[in-house]
Design a protein around this motif. Structure first.
Motif, short mmCIF file in Angstrom:
data_model
loop_
_atom_site.label_atom_id
_atom_site.label_comp_id
_atom_site.label_asym_id
_atom_site.label_seq_id
_atom_site.Cartn_x
_atom_site.Cartn_y
_atom_site.Cartn_z
N VAL A 234 26.74 -43.97 -43.83
CA VAL A 234 27.33 -42.82 -43.28
C VAL A 234 27.08 -42.68 -41.57
CG1 VAL A 234 27.35 -40.27 -43.19
CG2 VAL A 234 26.97 -41.35 -45.36
N GLY A 314 25.51 -33.31 -44.97
CA GLY A 314 25.30 -34.68 -45.67
C GLY A 314 24.69 -34.57 -47.05
N THR A 320 20.36 -32.16 -43.53
CA THR A 320 21.01 -33.15 -42.44
C THR A 320 21.91 -32.39 -41.75
OG1 THR A 320 22.86 -33.45 -43.84
CG2 THR A 320 21.15 -34.94 -44.31
N THR A 327 35.28 -34.78 -47.09
CA THR A 327 34.44 -34.28 -48.03
C THR A 327 34.93 -33.57 -49.28
OG1 THR A 327 32.33 -32.60 -48.37
CG2 THR A 327 33.88 -32.27 -46.77
N HIS A 330 29.51 -30.64 -50.20
CA HIS A 330 27.95 -31.24 -50.66
C HIS A 330 27.67 -30.74 -51.92
CE1 HIS A 330 27.21 -27.44 -48.63
NE2 HIS A 330 26.00 -27.38 -49.23
#
Lengths: 455, 455
Positions: A234, A314, A320, A327, A330
C-alpha cells in the motif's frame, strides 16, 4: 511485432547488474492528494509518522526524487536472491498454441517465497539504522510475516507478528517458518494489546481479521519506544522498494532485444503490481512507449474495477492515515477466497491514481478460473504458483489467447510473485471441486461505501 | 591454500554450459559384484529387468562407458531449472567465524523442491520412448513422488504413487502437490495389489512402510504391460543421472578458480551423495586430486558407519535384486526420524564400494544437532533446508569449525539437496524441544543383520 526467435528459458543478470537505485513513481505522478491525519483530517506531516516509522522511510514515502539510491548494505543482501530470473514460458505458449511470447519474472526463489522480501529488507535496514530494536507487523496469508521475519533476522532485530487467528490455526506451516526465522508469532486478536483485548471481551472466539491485526501491530509499535511498525504493501515506500522487479525485468528484456506490449500483475495493496509496472509506466509517461499495463484482481474483492476513488482509512479501526484511493470502504469484508494477499478493501494511492488517470487497466477474475490457470501453468512451467500470482497468470493467458485469435505475436510479461507451496489446501479444495466463486452484489458494495469518511 | 577473495554469492552457468553427458562412475570402479536374481541367486540379466524397466535404462544400469550423452529432449527440460546455482555461504562463514570457504550447490529450486527431478526426467523420457503409458512408484517423505509426478506430466505419462500411509496422513501437502501435477496417489498398503491386500488382511490399520510401498509399486508395474516401475535412488542409472550436480559444480568452481578440499552430501540410498561426489571422485582416482568426500548419514540409520558390506535385498518383501552393499539388513526398521529420505537400510552399490575401498568417508550425525545446524543455516543463508540436506550442513559446519581451530582456509563444498517447505512440522517439533536422538544399540544391528540372505 516480432516473430518468435530463440531466447533462453531463463534470462539472468549478473550480480553487478543489480539496479543501484529504486525508481520513485511519485516523481512522475504530480498532483497526488496528501495523506490526511485520521484524527484531525489535516495533511499528515513527517512528525505524525515518527511514532511508528523511521525518518528515512518517511522521507521516501514523501520524496519526489525520481531515483533513490539503494544502500549498499541492502544491495548486499539483495544479492543473496537477486537479480531474480526472467523466464520464457515456452511450455505454456505451446499448451495455448499462441503466437504470443510470454515471459514471467519469478519472485518466489527466496525463503519468504514471494516478492515481499524486496521491501522487508530495506525496511529492517532503515529501522536498524534508526536504533530500533523490534518490528511489529500483521500477517494474513503469511507471505509478509515470513518476509519480515527473515529480514529482521538479517539485521538482528526482534520481530513480532500478529497473525490473523484463522490463518494461525489453518496455516501452521506459515507460523512455523516464521518461528524458524526467529519471529514471535501471536494469534490475533491477542490479549497483548488494548485493541485485541477489546475484541476478545466482546467475542472470546473471534477468528480475527487483517484489520484487527493491523490495529494490534500499530498499537504495539506506538506504545513501545524501541519498536516500529512495518507494512507489506500500500504505502509509497513499499512500492518504491518493489520497483527493483520491474527495473531488473526491463534490463533482462533489453538483453534479449525484447520489450513488452503487455505487463500483467496481480493487485491487492498494489506492491506487486507497482513493483513490476512502474518502471514500464515511466517509459509510457516519459518516453511515449506504447504499453498496456493490467492489474489483475479478484472478482470477490474488485477494488479497482468496482470501487470508488475516494478518501478512506487503510484499516478497520481507523488508526491509519486517510488516503485517496480506490476503495470498497474500509468496512467491507471480502469473502474468504484463497488468495489471502488480495483481500484488501483499498489500494495503493499511486496505483489508484494511475488507474484514475487512465494509465493502466484492471481486470477482475474469479477464483475457479484462476486455479484452472494455475494448474495449467504448474503442469507446463513446473512452478506451482501462489493463488495471488495465479490471478496474473489467468489474465496473461487471456491475453495470449486473444493473440491466437488475431494472429498477433505480442510480448506479454507478467509477475509470478510467489510459489504456492504453502497454499496446497487451496489446491486440494479446487481439485476436489469445492471452490466457489463470488459474484459481487451491488448491495454489498453500497454497504461498504457507507463506511467512507466524510472529507 | 588460498586466502579469501571476492567471489559472487551465486555462480551461474549459461544454459549452453549445461553438461552434455552424465558421468558414469562404474567406468572407474572395476570389480563390482553383479546384482543377483532374488529367486535364483544367479547374476541378473537385462531380460530379468525388462518387466519393470525400459531397455535404455537397463543398459545404463550396466554400462561401463565413462560418459553417457544426455538426450537433447532431457537437456531441454533440464534447462527449465538447470544449471542450478552454486552459492557462497558468506553468512554462515561469518556466523562460524571460520577461515574456511564454504560453498553449496542448491538443488531445491524446482517444483519437486529437491534433486530428485534430475533423474525423474530421464526416467520418464526413456519410458515414454519405450512406449510405456504409466509409471508406478513408491514415496515415503514425498520428494521422489513429487519429482516423478512432475516428470510424468512433462511426457504425458500417467503416474501412480504408492505413498506410505503414515506420510499420506501426516503430509497432506505432499499428497496435494503430486495431485496438482496430475498423479494418482494411493495410501499404502492399498487394496489395489496383492502385496497390499495381504498386509491389510493381517492389519487393516497398518500405517505402511517404504518396503511395503516398493512391493506394491513393483507388483503394479510387473502385472501391467503398459506400466513400468521407477526408483528414486540406489540404482546405478539413478546415480548416473544425478552426476549432473557434480559436473556443474566442478565447472562453476573452475569459473571462480576454486577446487574443493572437502565435498559433503547427505546419504540415504546414495543418489544425492553420488550425484555431487562422483565427478570429483573421478578426479581423485584418475588425476590424483587430493580431496576428501564425506557421506553424512543419520546416527539412527548408520548404514555406512555401522552396517556390514554384504549381499542383501533392496526391499522388505525380497522382490528386488540382491546387491552387494553396506546394509543394516533389509529387516531393519529405523526409528521415525524426520529425515524420511535417509531411512534406508542399504546403500547404493557404487557408494558402498567406494567406501569399502577407502575412497570416501562417512559420518553419522544426530537429528537434534542436524536441526540446530539447519536453523543456523536458515538464519544466515536464507534457505530453510530439508532435514535430509541439513545432515550435510551439520558435517560441513563441523569441517569449517575444524578449520577455525587449525587456521586452515579449506574450500568446503556441500550439496543442499532440497528445501524444507514441506517439513515444517519437524521444525516445529525441534523448536518445541520435542525431538529426540536415537543411540544405535548393537543388539538392533545384530537383529537386522540376521535378515541378510545366505549367498
Amino acid at each position: 511485432m516480432m516473430s518468435k526467435k530463440h531466447v533462453p528459458y531463463r534470462v539472468y543478470l549478473e550480480e553487478r547488474e543489480l539496479p543501484e537505485c529504486w525508481y520513485n513513481f511519485r516523481a512522475d505522478m504530480p498532483n497526488l492528494s496528501p495523506y490526511l491525519n485520521p484524527a484531525t483530517q489535516k495533511p499528515v506531516t513527517p512528525d505524525d509518522m515518527l511514532a511508528i516509522f523511521p525518518m528515512e522511510l518517511i522521507q521516501q514515502e514523501m520524496s519526489d526524487e525520481r531515483y533513490i539510491p539503494i544502500p549498499e548494505e541492502v544491495r548486499e543482501l539483495y544479492r543473496s536472491f537477486r537479480p531474480s530470473p526472467l523466464c520464457r514460458a515456452y511450455g505454456l505458449e505451446k499448451l495455448l498454441d499462441t503466437p504470443a511470447r510470454i515471459y514471467y519474472k519469478y519472485e518466489g526463489n527466496n525463503p519468504s517465497g514471494s516478492h515481499k522480501l524486496n521491501t522487508a529488507i530495506p525496511q529492517a535496514y532503515y529501522n536498524k539504522k534508526a536504533g530500533i530494536k523490534r518490528l511489529a507487523t500483521e500477517t494474513g496469508a503469511g507471505q509478509w510475516g515470513t518476509a519480515l521475519s527473515v529480514a529482521s533476522q538479517m539485521f538482528g532485530l526482534e520481530c513480532t507478528v500478529y497473525m490473523v487467528k484463522v490463518s494461525y490455526q489453518q496455516k501452521p506451516y506459515r507460523k512455523a517458518i516464521m518461528q524458524a526465522y526467529g519471529a514471535t508469532v501471536n494469534p490475533s486478536p491477542s490479549p497483548l494489546t488494548q485493541a485485541g483485548r477489546k475484541i476478545l471481551e466482546r467475542d472470546p472466539n473471534s477468528l480475527g481479521s487483517l484489520g484487527i491485526a493491523i490495529s494490534e501491530a500499530v498499537e504495539d509499535a506506538a506504545t513501545h519506544d524501541d519498536t516500529n511498525y512495518a507494512l507489506g504493501s500500500v504505502l509509497n515506500h513499499v512500492l518504491l522498494h518493489q520497483t527493483i522487479i520491474g527495473l531488473e525485468a526491463r534490463k533482462q528484456m533489453e538483453k534479449i532485444d525484447e520489450y513488452p506490449d503487455v505487463v500483467v500483475a496481480c493487485c491487492g495493496g498494489g506492491s506487486n503490481f507497482g513493483g513490476i509496472a512502474f518502471p514500464f509506466l515511466h517509459d509510457k509517461i516519459r518516453e511515449g512507449k506504447k504499453i498496456e499495463l493490467i492489474a489483475a484482481e479478484p472478482a470477490a474483492c474488485p477494488t479497482l474495477t468496482k470501487g470508488k476513488f475516494a478518501y478512506d482509512f487503510g484499516d478497520v479501526a481507523q488508526m491509519t492515515p486517510i488516503m485517496e484511493m480506490y476503495t470498497l470502504g474500509h468496512g467491507f469484508i471480502p469473502p474468504g477466497i484463497h488468495a489471502g494477499g488480495l483481500r484488501y478493501h483499498g489500494d495503493s494511492v499511486l496505483v489508484s491514481k494511475a488507474y484514475k488517470d487512465g494509465l493502466i487497466d484492471a481486470r477482475a477474475v474469479h477464483q475457479t478460473e484462476v486455479f484452472k490457470a494455475a494448474i495449467q501453468f504448474a503442469r507446463t512451467e513446473l512452478i506451482l504458483p501462489a493463488p495471488e500470482s495465479a490471478h496474473a497468470i489467468k489474465v496473461a493467458i487471456d491475453e495470449a489467447l486473444k493473440c491466437k485469435e488475431t494472429g498477433e505475436s505480442k510480448c506479454i510479461l507478467f509477475c509470478l510473485s510467489g510459489h504456492g507451496n504453502f497454499d496446497l489446501t487451496a489446491y486440494e479444495e479446487y481439485m476436489a471441486g469445492n471452490l466457489q466463486d463470488y459474484e459481487y452484489p451491488d448491495e454489498l458494495l453500497n454497504e461498504g461505501l457507507k463506511t467512507l469518511p466524510k472529507i
